[in-house]
Every structure is written in structure tokens, then in C-alpha cells.
Design an enzyme around this catalytic site. Sequence first.
Site, PDB file in Angstrom:
ATOM      1  N   LEU A 126       0.860  -1.171   0.000  1.00 22.50           N
ATOM      2  CA  LEU A 126       0.000   0.000   0.000  1.00 22.50           C
ATOM      3  C   LEU A 126       0.899   1.225   0.000  1.00 22.50           C
ATOM      4  CD1 LEU A 126      -2.727  -0.872   2.699  1.00 22.50           C
ATOM      5  CD2 LEU A 126      -2.975  -0.931   0.211  1.00 22.50           C
ATOM      6  N   ASP A 127       0.449   2.308  -0.626  1.00 20.99           N
ATOM      7  CA  ASP A 127       1.205   3.553  -0.598  1.00 20.99           C
ATOM      8  C   ASP A 127       1.445   3.988   0.839  1.00 20.99           C
ATOM      9  OD1 ASP A 127       1.173   3.652  -3.343  1.00 20.99           O
ATOM     10  OD2 ASP A 127      -0.432   5.139  -3.478  1.00 20.99           O
ATOM     11  N   LYS A 128       2.491   4.743   1.045  1.00 19.44           N
ATOM     12  CA  LYS A 128       2.848   5.193   2.392  1.00 19.44           C
ATOM     13  C   LYS A 128       1.676   5.868   3.092  1.00 19.44           C
ATOM     14  CE  LYS A 128       6.052   8.246   4.875  1.00 19.44           C
ATOM     15  NZ  LYS A 128       7.199   9.178   4.763  1.00 19.44           N
TER      16      LYS A 128
END
Length: 308
Positions: A126-128
Site C-alpha cells: 500500500l502507498d505510504k
Amino acid sequence: MRPTEPTVAAVVREQTGAAWSRARALCTEGRVTVNGERCLDSALRVPPGAVVVVDERAPKLRTGDLPQSAIAYFDRDVVVVDKPPGMLSVAYEPGDKDTLVDCTRALLRRLRGRGSGRGLSVVQRLDKDTSGVMVFARTAEAKRILASQFRAHDIERAYHAIAHGEVAAKRIETHLVMDRGDGLRGSYGHFRRPRGGIPPEAKRSVTHVRPIAPLAGATLVECRLETGRQHQIRIHLSELGHPLVGERVYIRDYASPKIEAARPMLHARVLGFVHPRTGERMSFEREAPEDFRAMIESLRLARSGIPE
């Protein structure tokens, strides 16, 4: 009707003269209080009379620990974790630390003793700034089987997102490329008129969008992934004309008023897969974190005309 009270970030910026990025960082670092309470969400609205204090020399909040409640499920094959926003899933560059992998290993060691955090393998990211449920494999066989499910698009994935404007239900199917013609990842033929057939490197991408609730200047939506490409939801919503609230990359063409947020408002709410050893169908669901819920409430009240 739109919110009239300033955000915490706006007040911090006014007090310190800092850039927007620094004002947001001061909040996430735990260096801002509102009425004596630490405020980590720079997008929260400041009610009249509230006292905002910025202490740039205060100790930085440690973000490298996960609470025990972050583990949704674990056994000898898999670990399902509720990822907080602002934490890297894995290290991307030398020196990256306190990633979700690192913190999950540390938490497993605390729960189960030495050696319990070994063998943790990544099968998704998942994106940060995206929160929500993720799965890690604990054995080579589990990693192989889960990776196969991801490649076959057999994984159930539902996200909640807050998107600008009035969003209608829609099935979006495009082919994503690294550069759509303006330097951004995006859909082939969206930015420039397509020439010839779809490039072989383009990835077919399908997102099912369903509105959940209207908000002030935005809509709470559910996005179900039929495929899972990098930034797929962010790109599809932006190209639909409804970029995420808090979006900073895929928003350059959006001309309507933008709603400020400390991060793109995206939360991986549901994750379902077939257990790699038992063959049992499993599904996990986690509520969005406080900053996401606070944004919904703020925009809901603004839409209804109720003072915050």
C-alpha cells in the site's frame, strides 16, 4: 456550504510562516497541540476560541511501534495487519526504517517470542499514506500461493475514499502506462489522443466505484478493485474528474476548489483471500483511522450547515 474554520495546518502555517508541507509535518511529528491535546491530523478544523500551540523543539513522536490491535489475524502461514497512514509498507531505499514489515516483525516477537518475526515476506503493498488491511506471507509456499492469487486477481479488495465533487457509480476500465504523455503514470489515451494500438507494456485496470454518502464538495465512495495496479484508484478517480481529497500528484487538471488534507484520503477497508494452506476463504475488514473519519464528519457537518 463549505467549511469556514481554518485547518490546523493553516493555523500552524500562520503562526510559524512554514510551508504547507512543513506545517503538516509538525502535526504528524506530534509538535502541535489544540487546547492542550496533541493533534496529529493537520486537516482537522479549528473551532472558534481553540488554542493552537506549536513547539518545534518538542520531541518527535515515535512512529515505529504498532499496537497489538494492528494484527487482525496471524498463524504459521500468514499475517494480516492494519497499516496506519504515513508508514512505508517496505523499504524502498537504503536507510528506510520503521516500515510496516519491520514493525510487524517486532510486534510478532513481542506477542510470540524470539524468532516469531522471521520469514515475513511481502506479497502486496500500500502507498505510504494509504491506511488499511494488508497480508504478509510467513512461508515460501504461502508467498507463492498468495502471489498467484494476486496475479489472477482473485483477491477481494475494497477501499473507502473521499473524492472531490459529486461522484456517480461507474465501472472504469483503462490501460495504465508509466507515462500517459505529461510525465505522470496514467491511462493510455487519456492525456493524448492514442496513436495505434494499446502498447504491450500497458496494464489493463478495472475499478468499480460506488458512492456511499454525499459530503460538502466531495463524496465518500467505495472502490472495488478487479485488478490492482500501482496508484490505480488515485489515477482512475482523478481521470474521472474526482481526485482524492488530499491528492498532490494526480490533481493538476482539477480546476474546482480543492479540499485540504494531510494525505490522500484512501483506506483499504476489506481484504479477502483463500488461505494458502487450508483453502478456507477469509475476509477481513477494518474501519478507517481517525483522520479519515474526522474528514468525513467535518464535510458532513459542513454540507448540513451544522456548525462544528
